[in-house]
Design a protein around this motif. Structure first.
Motif, PDB file in Angstrom:
ATOM      1  N   TRP A  53     -15.018  52.979  -0.880  1.00  9.57           N
ATOM      2  CA  TRP A  53     -14.728  53.352   0.505  1.00  9.57           C
ATOM      3  C   TRP A  53     -13.989  54.685   0.562  1.00  9.57           C
ATOM      4  CZ3 TRP A  53     -16.300  52.719   5.151  1.00  9.57           C
ATOM      5  CH2 TRP A  53     -15.510  53.103   6.230  1.00  9.57           C
ATOM      6  N   GLN A  54     -12.994  54.859  -0.308  1.00 10.65           N
ATOM      7  CA  GLN A  54     -12.255  56.124  -0.329  1.00 10.65           C
ATOM      8  C   GLN A  54     -13.181  57.287  -0.686  1.00 10.65           C
ATOM      9  OE1 GLN A  54      -9.199  56.494   0.790  1.00 10.65           O
ATOM     10  NE2 GLN A  54      -8.995  54.301   1.102  1.00 10.65           N
ATOM     11  N   CYS A  55     -14.056  57.073  -1.651  1.00 13.20           N
ATOM     12  CA  CYS A  55     -15.009  58.121  -2.043  1.00 13.20           C
ATOM     13  C   CYS A  55     -16.003  58.408  -0.924  1.00 13.20           C
ATOM     14  CB  CYS A  55     -15.731  57.726  -3.325  1.00 13.20           C
ATOM     15  SG  CYS A  55     -14.644  57.682  -4.768  1.00 13.20           S
ATOM     16  N   PHE A  56     -16.467  57.376  -0.243  1.00 17.24           N
ATOM     17  CA  PHE A  56     -17.397  57.534   0.871  1.00 17.24           C
ATOM     18  C   PHE A  56     -16.773  58.359   1.997  1.00 17.24           C
ATOM     19  CE2 PHE A  56     -18.783  55.883   5.033  1.00 17.24           C
ATOM     20  CZ  PHE A  56     -20.122  56.265   5.001  1.00 17.24           C
ATOM     21  N   ARG A  57     -15.510  58.085   2.303  1.00 15.54           N
ATOM     22  CA  ARG A  57     -14.817  58.802   3.374  1.00 15.54           C
ATOM     23  C   ARG A  57     -14.499  60.241   2.981  1.00 15.54           C
ATOM     24  NH1 ARG A  57     -14.483  57.141   8.490  1.00 15.54           N
ATOM     25  NH2 ARG A  57     -12.582  58.334   8.518  1.00 15.54           N
ATOM     26  N   ARG A  58     -14.364  60.504   1.707  1.00 14.13           N
ATOM     27  CA  ARG A  58     -14.038  61.846   1.198  1.00 14.13           C
ATOM     28  C   ARG A  58     -15.303  62.696   1.002  1.00 14.13           C
ATOM     29  NH1 ARG A  58     -11.515  66.110   0.485  1.00 14.13           N
ATOM     30  NH2 ARG A  58     -10.630  66.714  -1.479  1.00 14.13           N
ATOM     31  N   PHE A  59     -16.447  62.079   0.828  1.00 15.10           N
ATOM     32  CA  PHE A  59     -17.690  62.777   0.507  1.00 15.10           C
ATOM     33  C   PHE A  59     -18.042  63.917   1.463  1.00 15.10           C
ATOM     34  CE2 PHE A  59     -22.296  63.266   0.912  1.00 15.10           C
ATOM     35  CZ  PHE A  59     -22.585  63.713  -0.367  1.00 15.10           C
ATOM     36  N   PRO A  60     -17.914  63.767   2.794  1.00 12.68           N
ATOM     37  CA  PRO A  60     -18.307  64.866   3.682  1.00 12.68           C
ATOM     38  C   PRO A  60     -17.547  66.166   3.440  1.00 12.68           C
ATOM     39  CG  PRO A  60     -18.031  62.853   4.939  1.00 12.68           C
ATOM     40  CD  PRO A  60     -17.534  62.569   3.557  1.00 12.68           C
ATOM     41  N   TYR A  61     -16.414  66.109   2.762  1.00 12.59           N
ATOM     42  CA  TYR A  61     -15.594  67.298   2.523  1.00 12.59           C
ATOM     43  C   TYR A  61     -15.828  67.895   1.147  1.00 12.59           C
ATOM     44  CZ  TYR A  61     -13.460  65.165   6.540  1.00 12.59           C
ATOM     45  OH  TYR A  61     -13.263  64.597   7.762  1.00 12.59           O
ATOM     46  N   THR A  62     -16.809  67.384   0.426  1.00 13.91           N
ATOM     47  CA  THR A  62     -17.111  67.900  -0.904  1.00 13.91           C
ATOM     48  C   THR A  62     -18.250  68.905  -0.840  1.00 13.91           C
ATOM     49  OG1 THR A  62     -18.722  66.174  -1.424  1.00 13.91           O
ATOM     50  CG2 THR A  62     -16.410  65.700  -1.955  1.00 13.91           C
ATOM     51  N   ILE A  63     -18.445  69.610  -1.925  1.00 14.79           N
ATOM     52  CA  ILE A  63     -19.510  70.597  -2.010  1.00 14.79           C
ATOM     53  C   ILE A  63     -20.884  69.932  -2.076  1.00 14.79           C
ATOM     54  CG2 ILE A  63     -19.509  70.792  -4.518  1.00 14.79           C
ATOM     55  CD1 ILE A  63     -19.710  73.871  -4.055  1.00 14.79           C
ATOM     56  N   MET A  64     -20.916  68.644  -2.410  1.00 18.08           N
ATOM     57  CA  MET A  64     -22.185  67.922  -2.519  1.00 18.08           C
ATOM     58  C   MET A  64     -22.754  67.491  -1.169  1.00 18.08           C
ATOM     59  SD  MET A  64     -21.243  65.604  -5.825  1.00 18.08           S
ATOM     60  CE  MET A  64     -19.671  65.103  -5.131  1.00 18.08           C
ATOM     61  N   ALA A  65     -21.925  67.474  -0.138  1.00 20.60           N
ATOM     62  CA  ALA A  65     -22.383  67.051   1.191  1.00 20.60           C
ATOM     63  C   ALA A  65     -23.295  68.116   1.795  1.00 20.60           C
ATOM     64  CB  ALA A  65     -21.181  66.816   2.103  1.00 20.60           C
ATOM     65  N   ARG A  67     -24.825  70.758   4.374  1.00 18.96           N
ATOM     66  CA  ARG A  67     -24.178  71.640   5.351  1.00 18.96           C
ATOM     67  C   ARG A  67     -24.598  71.246   6.755  1.00 18.96           C
ATOM     68  NH1 ARG A  67     -23.286  77.427   2.775  1.00 18.96           N
ATOM     69  NH2 ARG A  67     -22.928  76.705   0.666  1.00 18.96           N
ATOM     70  N   GLU A  68     -23.655  71.321   7.676  1.00 17.53           N
ATOM     71  CA  GLU A  68     -23.945  70.957   9.052  1.00 17.53           C
ATOM     72  C   GLU A  68     -24.353  72.162   9.890  1.00 17.53           C
ATOM     73  OE1 GLU A  68     -20.846  68.644  10.787  1.00 17.53           O
ATOM     74  OE2 GLU A  68     -20.889  67.155   9.204  1.00 17.53           O
ATOM     75  N   VAL A  69     -23.954  73.356   9.454  1.00 16.99           N
ATOM     76  CA  VAL A  69     -24.270  74.566  10.200  1.00 16.99           C
ATOM     77  C   VAL A  69     -25.093  75.475   9.292  1.00 16.99           C
ATOM     78  CG1 VAL A  69     -23.325  76.580  11.389  1.00 16.99           C
ATOM     79  CG2 VAL A  69     -22.151  74.391  11.527  1.00 16.99           C
ATOM     80  N   LEU A  70     -26.251  75.879   9.768  1.00 21.83           N
ATOM     81  CA  LEU A  70     -27.120  76.750   8.997  1.00 21.83           C
ATOM     82  C   LEU A  70     -26.717  78.207   9.196  1.00 21.83           C
ATOM     83  CD1 LEU A  70     -30.542  75.060   9.803  1.00 21.83           C
ATOM     84  CD2 LEU A  70     -29.093  74.729   7.794  1.00 21.83           C
ATOM     85  N   LYS A  71     -27.025  79.043   8.213  1.00 23.93           N
ATOM     86  CA  LYS A  71     -26.752  80.462   8.338  1.00 23.93           C
ATOM     87  C   LYS A  71     -27.717  81.080   9.341  1.00 23.93           C
ATOM     88  CE  LYS A  71     -24.729  81.204   3.873  1.00 23.93           C
ATOM     89  NZ  LYS A  71     -24.458  82.228   2.886  1.00 23.93           N
TER      90      LYS A  71
END
Length: 118
Positions: A53-65, A67-71
């Motif tokens: 659960w802790q890893c799941f909640r932290r995942f969006p802030y990692t480099i592996m997630a 990107r939500e905004v495209l260049k």
């Protein structure tokens, strides 16, 4: 108590510390006690779930997630753009002249200053 020290501010978002502590507990438990019975398995599965659960909640802030905004493609048209200055100014900072010089040098359309003192 408010503080600007980084080692204190790390406690504001403790998911990484919690995950590390859970991993240490799992490792120490397996090393010292092992997993021999049903209660051991239930305990370790519960800890593994908490770690997941802790890893799941932290995942969006990692480099592996993803990107939500495209260049943006192409070059910017100066007629359709704005100049934005975002400055993190600490409350204790008394060097306003340096900030004002930056504002005059960049001539932004919008200024966002955070952690200012009124």
């Amino acid at each position: 108590m408010k503080s600007a020290k980084r080692w204190i501010r790390a406690a504001d978002f403790p998911r990484l510390q919690i995950a590390g502590a859970i991993a240490v507990v799992i490792g120490a438990y397996l090393f010292l006690h092992g997993a021999e019975g049903t209660w051991d398995a239930i305990f370790l599965i519960t800890l593994a779930g908490a770690l997941g659960w802790q890893c799941f909640r932290r995942f969006p802030y990692t480099i592996m997630a993803p990107r939500e905004v495209l260049k943006a493609a192409g070059t910017a048209d100066p007629a359709n753009s704005i100049r934005l200055l975002i400055a993190n100014v600490l409350m204790e900072n008394r060097e306003a002249d340096r900030f004002l010089a930056l504002v005059q040098a960049t001539r932004p359309d919008i200024i966002l200053a955070v952690e200012t003192h009124a």
